[in-house]
Design an enzyme around this catalytic site. Structure first.
Site, PDB file in Angstrom:
ATOM      1  N   LYS A   1       0.832  -1.217   0.000  1.00  0.00           N
ATOM      2  CA  LYS A   1       0.000   0.000   0.000  1.00  0.00           C
ATOM      3  C   LYS A   1       0.860   1.258   0.000  1.00  0.00           C
ATOM      4  O   LYS A   1       0.448   2.297  -0.530  1.00  0.00           O
ATOM      5  CB  LYS A   1      -0.978  -0.017   1.172  1.00  0.00           C
TER       6      LYS A   1
ATOM      7  N   ASP B   1      -6.042   0.283   4.808  1.00  0.00           N
ATOM      8  CA  ASP B   1      -4.802   1.058   4.827  1.00  0.00           C
ATOM      9  C   ASP B   1      -4.529   1.693   3.470  1.00  0.00           C
ATOM     10  O   ASP B   1      -3.999   2.802   3.378  1.00  0.00           O
ATOM     11  CB  ASP B   1      -3.644   0.139   5.222  1.00  0.00           C
TER      12      ASP B   1
ATOM     13  N   ASN C   1       3.820   9.032   2.176  1.00  0.00           N
ATOM     14  CA  ASN C   1       4.003   8.435   0.851  1.00  0.00           C
ATOM     15  C   ASN C   1       3.193   9.188  -0.200  1.00  0.00           C
ATOM     16  O   ASN C   1       3.679   9.458  -1.302  1.00  0.00           O
ATOM     17  CB  ASN C   1       3.600   6.956   0.893  1.00  0.00           C
TER      18      ASN C   1
END
Length: 334
Positions: free
Chosen positions: A194, A247, A259
């Site tokens: 993820k 997530d 991120n």
């Protein structure tokens, strides 16, 4: 498990601090370890993590130390919250101080650098096959957890009783719900993949591609996560839960995600080093991208989104060209 159990949290960054705060609020004797004595002294003086959680004071009974031996021997449960690239190194430092009843969990999301191995394999290599291991994973931002806002995660372990104990240890009926999941591999994998997809979501938004593109990227990113999980023996249902879809959606859509912000900066035309410097904290997805690339290649799994993100980060490919490469792939069934 007793109502109260001592736990040492290893890693005094934003997430480690947030977990330690939550555990101490739950009434468990909690010791927070940081590797830098000067930083730990500052935390002790301020009684908060001013850099990352300035508005959340430490509970009065939360203890701090820079002495690793003290931290390891103070509690039967260790919770590692360290970057994935130092995970094995910290375990090796911990090993000489282990108690006979030590059990080890981690909230680290990632794989081993330069090999793409799961963190369970790193832990077993360092500690042996008998050590009870567990992983916690799910959609959690440190600031919200520390503030006591409603949060839910999952925990999986090599030993069912350890998973149950951890869920009781972490669970707080007022704000923090913890689910147990038997899929030890799936929980580790979801947290790593993820991060890569979140960089892609940031890239897409930074390029101005809009909500349609972001949603398509999240959806197909989930498919890539499931594909790699199947090759490693994970349960497909895991990726529809907290450590997968939960997530993934969180980190792809909210700017609290480092991120995602890293991807946004790249999409706006900044280079990797400049974008990293702007974040000012560890961007796990940067290393995770290479790790997932290695793991997918070893497993023979096609992950086109992750592959294009790898090319942008490590081969200097233009982000817009990477997006075009994805859109121009051969037609296929969903």
């Amino acid at each position: 498990m007793a109502d109260q159990i001592a736990i040492s949290v290893l890693g005094a960054g934003s997430y480690g601090s947030a977990l330690a705060i939550s555990l101490a609020r739950n009434g468990h004797p909690t010791l927070l370890w940081g590797h830098d004595p000067a930083h730990v002294a500052e935390l002790e003086q301020d009684r908060c993590n001013k850099a990352f959680l300035p508005d959340v004071p430490f509970p009065a009974d939360l203890q701090l130390t820079a002495d690793l031996q003290q931290a390891v021997q103070a509690a039967p449960v260790l919770l590692l919250v360290v970057p994935s690239h130092v995970f094995g190194q910290v375990l090796a430092q911990v090993k000489p101080f282990l108690r006979p009843d030590t059990r080890i969990a981690w909230a680290t999301k990632g794989l081993e650098p330069d090999s793409g191995r799961l963190l369970q394999d790193v832990a077993r290599e360092v500690l042996g096959d008998e050590m009870p291991l567990a992983v916690i994973s799910g959609p959690t931002f440190a600031k919200e957890l520390a503030a006591g806002l409603p949060t839910a995660i999952s925990v999986a372990s090599t030993h069912d009783d350890f998973a149950d104990d951890l869920s009781l240890l972490l669970h707080c009926g007022r704000s923090f719900r913890v689910y147990t999941n038997p899929d030890f591999i799936g929980l580790q994998l979801g947290g790593a993949v993820k991060n890569v997809i979140a960089i892609g979501a940031g890239l897409s938004d930074g390029l101005g591609f809009g909500a349609n593109a972001r949603t398509a990227l999240i959806t197909r990113g989930l498919v890539e996560m499931q594909r790699l999980g199947a090759a490693l023996g994970a349960d497909a249902k895991t990726f529809m839960g907290m450590a997968g879809l939960g997530d993934l959606v969180l980190t792809c859509t909210d700017n609290q995600s480092r991120n995602r912000r890293f991807g946004l900066a790249l999409g706006a035309g900044k280079d990797v080093n400049t974008a990293m410097a702007e974040i000012g904290q560890v961007v796990e997805g940067y290393r995770n991208t290479k790790e997932v690339h290695l793991l997918a290649a070893r497993c023979g799994v096609e992950m086109p989104i992750c592959e294009q993100i790898f090319k942008v980060l490590y081969e200097g490919k233009n982000p817009k060209e990477a997006a075009i490469a994805l859109l121009s792939r051969d037609k296929k069934d969903e």
